[in-house]
Structures are given as C-alpha cells and as structure tokens.
Design a protein around this motif. Sequence first.
Motif, PDB file in Angstrom:
ATOM      1  N   UNK A 184       0.808  -1.223   0.000  1.00 22.67           N
ATOM      2  CA  UNK A 184       0.000   0.000   0.000  1.00 22.67           C
ATOM      3  C   UNK A 184       0.839   1.270   0.000  1.00 22.67           C
ATOM      4  N   UNK A 185       2.145   1.113  -0.156  1.00 17.94           N
ATOM      5  CA  UNK A 185       3.059   2.249  -0.015  1.00 17.94           C
ATOM      6  C   UNK A 185       3.189   3.032  -1.321  1.00 17.94           C
ATOM      7  N   UNK A 186       3.017   4.355  -1.224  1.00 18.39           N
ATOM      8  CA  UNK A 186       3.187   5.225  -2.394  1.00 18.39           C
ATOM      9  C   UNK A 186       4.472   6.031  -2.321  1.00 18.39           C
ATOM     10  N   UNK A 210      12.873   1.394  -0.902  1.00 23.29           N
ATOM     11  CA  UNK A 210      11.625   2.022  -1.356  1.00 23.29           C
ATOM     12  C   UNK A 210      11.285   1.578  -2.770  1.00 23.29           C
ATOM     13  N   UNK A 211      12.266   1.555  -3.641  1.00 26.07           N
ATOM     14  CA  UNK A 211      12.019   1.144  -5.024  1.00 26.07           C
ATOM     15  C   UNK A 211      11.651  -0.333  -5.111  1.00 26.07           C
ATOM     16  N   UNK A 212      12.263  -1.160  -4.274  1.00 22.09           N
ATOM     17  CA  UNK A 212      11.881  -2.574  -4.263  1.00 22.09           C
ATOM     18  C   UNK A 212      10.411  -2.743  -3.862  1.00 22.09           C
ATOM     19  N   UNK A 216       7.955   5.603  -4.338  1.00 23.31           N
ATOM     20  CA  UNK A 216       8.805   6.734  -4.696  1.00 23.31           C
ATOM     21  C   UNK A 216       9.621   7.160  -3.477  1.00 23.31           C
ATOM     22  N   UNK A 217      10.902   7.498  -3.700  1.00 22.04           N
ATOM     23  CA  UNK A 217      11.792   7.933  -2.622  1.00 22.04           C
ATOM     24  C   UNK A 217      12.101   9.416  -2.749  1.00 22.04           C
ATOM     25  N   UNK A 237      17.767   8.492  -6.112  1.00 23.71           N
ATOM     26  CA  UNK A 237      16.702   9.248  -5.445  1.00 23.71           C
ATOM     27  C   UNK A 237      15.758   9.841  -6.493  1.00 23.71           C
ATOM     28  N   UNK A 238      14.458   9.752  -6.247  1.00 23.33           N
ATOM     29  CA  UNK A 238      13.499  10.290  -7.217  1.00 23.33           C
ATOM     30  C   UNK A 238      13.451  11.810  -7.178  1.00 23.33           C
ATOM     31  N   UNK A 239      13.352  12.379  -5.982  1.00 15.29           N
ATOM     32  CA  UNK A 239      13.348  13.841  -5.875  1.00 15.29           C
ATOM     33  C   UNK A 239      13.832  14.249  -4.490  1.00 15.29           C
TER      34      UNK A 239
END
Length: 437
Positions: A184-186, A210-212, A216-217, A237-239
């Motif tokens: 359920x993690x966004x 987080x990516x696994x 989004x990280x 890192x995404x942002x």
Amino acid sequence: MPQITEPSLAYAQQKDREDKLQGFRSRFVFPKREGGEMIYFCGNSLGLQPVSAEESIRQELIDWRELAIEGYWKARNPWMTYPQTLRGPLARIAGCLEEEVTVMNALTVNLHLLLLTFYRPTPQRYKIIMEAGAFPSDQYAMETQVKWHGFDPKDAVIEVAPRKGESLIREEDLMAAIEREKGSLALVLFGGLNYYTGQVFDMATITAATHRAGAVAGFDLAHAVGNVPLALHDWGVDFAVWCSYKYLNGGPGAAGGAFIHQRHVQDKTLVRLGGWWGNDSTSRFQMDHQSLSSGQATGGGLGGFIPKPTAEGWSMSTAQVFNMACLRASLAIFEEAGIERLVAKSRELTGYLASLLESLEDGAFRVITPAEPESRGAQLSLHFGAAGRGKIIQQQLMDEGVVTDYREPGVVRVAPAPLYNSFEDVYRFCHILRQLL
C-alpha cells in the motif's frame, strides 16, 4: 578522533594553523557583541553572511538601474538564465547532474509542487512513510497532501520512531516498515538529516528499499545539503528539496533548491503544474498554441506547455534574482573550498567537539547525535534532562557570546560549520560551557 584528555588552547590554535581551509573564515561576517566577534554555532539554522554577498546584490542593483529590461539579456549575470549559473556548484554539492537540479521558490513550496508529481495515490497505494519527529513543515505537508487526496492522515501517514528509551531511529525498523507496507506504499519521505538529533539517514539504502517496494523515494535535505556527502544521482533518489539559508549561507528567505532524477526530468508526460519559466525556452514566447477546447490556434491559448527536459521544467515563475544573489556569492566560496575538503574538515572539527564534550557531560547532559562520523554532520545535539535546563543553558551561552539554538524538548544544538568555524571556536565554547555547568 581520539579523546583529548587535556584540552588546551595551544592545541586548538595549532590545529587552526594546520587547517588549509582556515582562510575562508575571513570571507564571512560574524555577529558582534561589545566590540568582539561572537562564537557562531548556528549555521544549521541560518548561515553567516558572505562578505561578497553585498557586492553580489549591488551588481544586480547596478544592472537594474543602468539596463532596466535589458538586464534580462545584458546584465553581468543575465537574469533570464540566472538559476542556470547556480546549477554547476549545486550539482557538485548534491552529487548529481546539472540538468537534475534547479533553484526556485522555497523549501515547503517546492515540496508541495513535487508531491503533485510524485505522490499520485490510488485506493491501493496511498501510504506515506516518514520519520517521527520530522521538522514540522514536513509533517504539515504530508498531513495536508493526504487530506487533499481524500485520505485520513491517521491511516495514510506512517511515522517511524526511535524505540522506547532511545533517541535515534534504527535502520532495521525503517526497513521493516517499508517491507510491511509495501503493498500500500506510495512514498517514503525522510529528512536526509534529522534536525533535532543530527542523525544522518542512509539515503542510498532507503531509496533502494523504497524502489523494491514499488514506491517513490523523496528527501528533505534542509540540514544535509552543504553539510554531508550526497550522491543523489547514483543513489537513484526520485526527488529532493532543500532550503538555501542554512549551510549554504544564502541569507534569510533565500530561494530553495530542488533535485529531480534524470529519468524523470526527461519524461515530459509526468504531471506537473506548468508556468512560463518551466516551458521549453525555444517556444516560450510563441503565441500560436492550440486551444484545448477548440483545437484551433489562439493567441496564448491552451495546450502549448512543453516542459524543459531539466529540473527547471518544474519551475513556474520568473527567477528571483535578488533572492539568489547571496546564494550565488556563497556557492562561489563552496566551489573554491571544495565540498570534499569541507566534509573532511567538518568530521575532524565535530570529532574534536565531541571529544571535548565527553569530558564535560558528567550527567549534566548527553549527546544524542550518533557517534559515528558517517552518521552525523556538522551538528551535535546536547540533551539536558532537567526541565527547562537546556533553555537556560542556551540563554547563558548567548549572554557569554556563544550563538547556539534550543529545540524542544531539552536540546541545545551546536553546529560548527567548516567554512567559517575554527578549532579555537570549539575550544572556547567548551571552556565557557564547562564554567556554566
């Protein structure tokens, strides 16, 4: 650094003579009291003013006076491309490509703007994991973002906290939370460095986990940028977002920074709020855009936003030139000093501070910042257990000419910034604190 059992002023002064970065101290203006410079250990709240900041602002005033509108193209630092002149130094500090970083707005504004792109919750994936005890603005942002999307923060926002009786968040507890919530993690949104304890989080490990989990990280780097080693691009890192008035010395209200990974900046299909500054510069002023409703060309109609294939594609409004001028002056100093050398000095300086404090604690306070150099930056947090004691000590330090800051509950934060603080500053601070205790 080994414990200094017999600290001496002579030792600190010798360390300063050996310090190849000591000359940068004269590039900054220290607050004064009774004619003397104060010891300033508050760069984690507001960095000191670079001497060159005044000239940097004056130059923009001159260009505005003499060139007016032509300053956008003919100023010594043309205003139309002003943020782009800051990308190189920031990329080296953040460990990323120039196209991945930009300067705009302020930290929390940037956080909300990037969440519009990177927090796209669904009925199945909507939860956010963040650190318990994050800076309040991050807590407010997460709370209101999930409400904006129709979710209950009590369900959607999961805070990872230290274990009972501990001050620091254990990495295994964060990893367990990510694994537990992976269905359920966004989003995982952590500070790169916790403002209260000074704990640096393993951003590479957090990002990979987080990516696994298919999420989004993102990171708030307010207390990390210009302070600890960063490799945002290589970590994936995404942002990330940050302010520029702490270790970057951009001045009060300085324009904030934003990082968006290369794989995202080149994806023009990503949803974002558009503005003229973020539009592709080759078509920015063309007035033959298509109307979304009629499909026909109109003067300034809808349907023509083409985002730049860089982090600047998230920019919206005209560059805040005066608000970036001081940051430009400071970044020039960072370029000259080198972030690697600054980090090396920071670890030695903070290690020296930790060693001297160890001989002072004696039950009066405890240092809650991690002892491992790679797990902290230029900050040690001193927790005074007695009710109100920390606040009293912080005020007494100020009365003695030492600037630190106090954070509830019970913590005095001491931040020796390597660009302008010295070993003698550390020695004198500990000597004064010893007398107060």
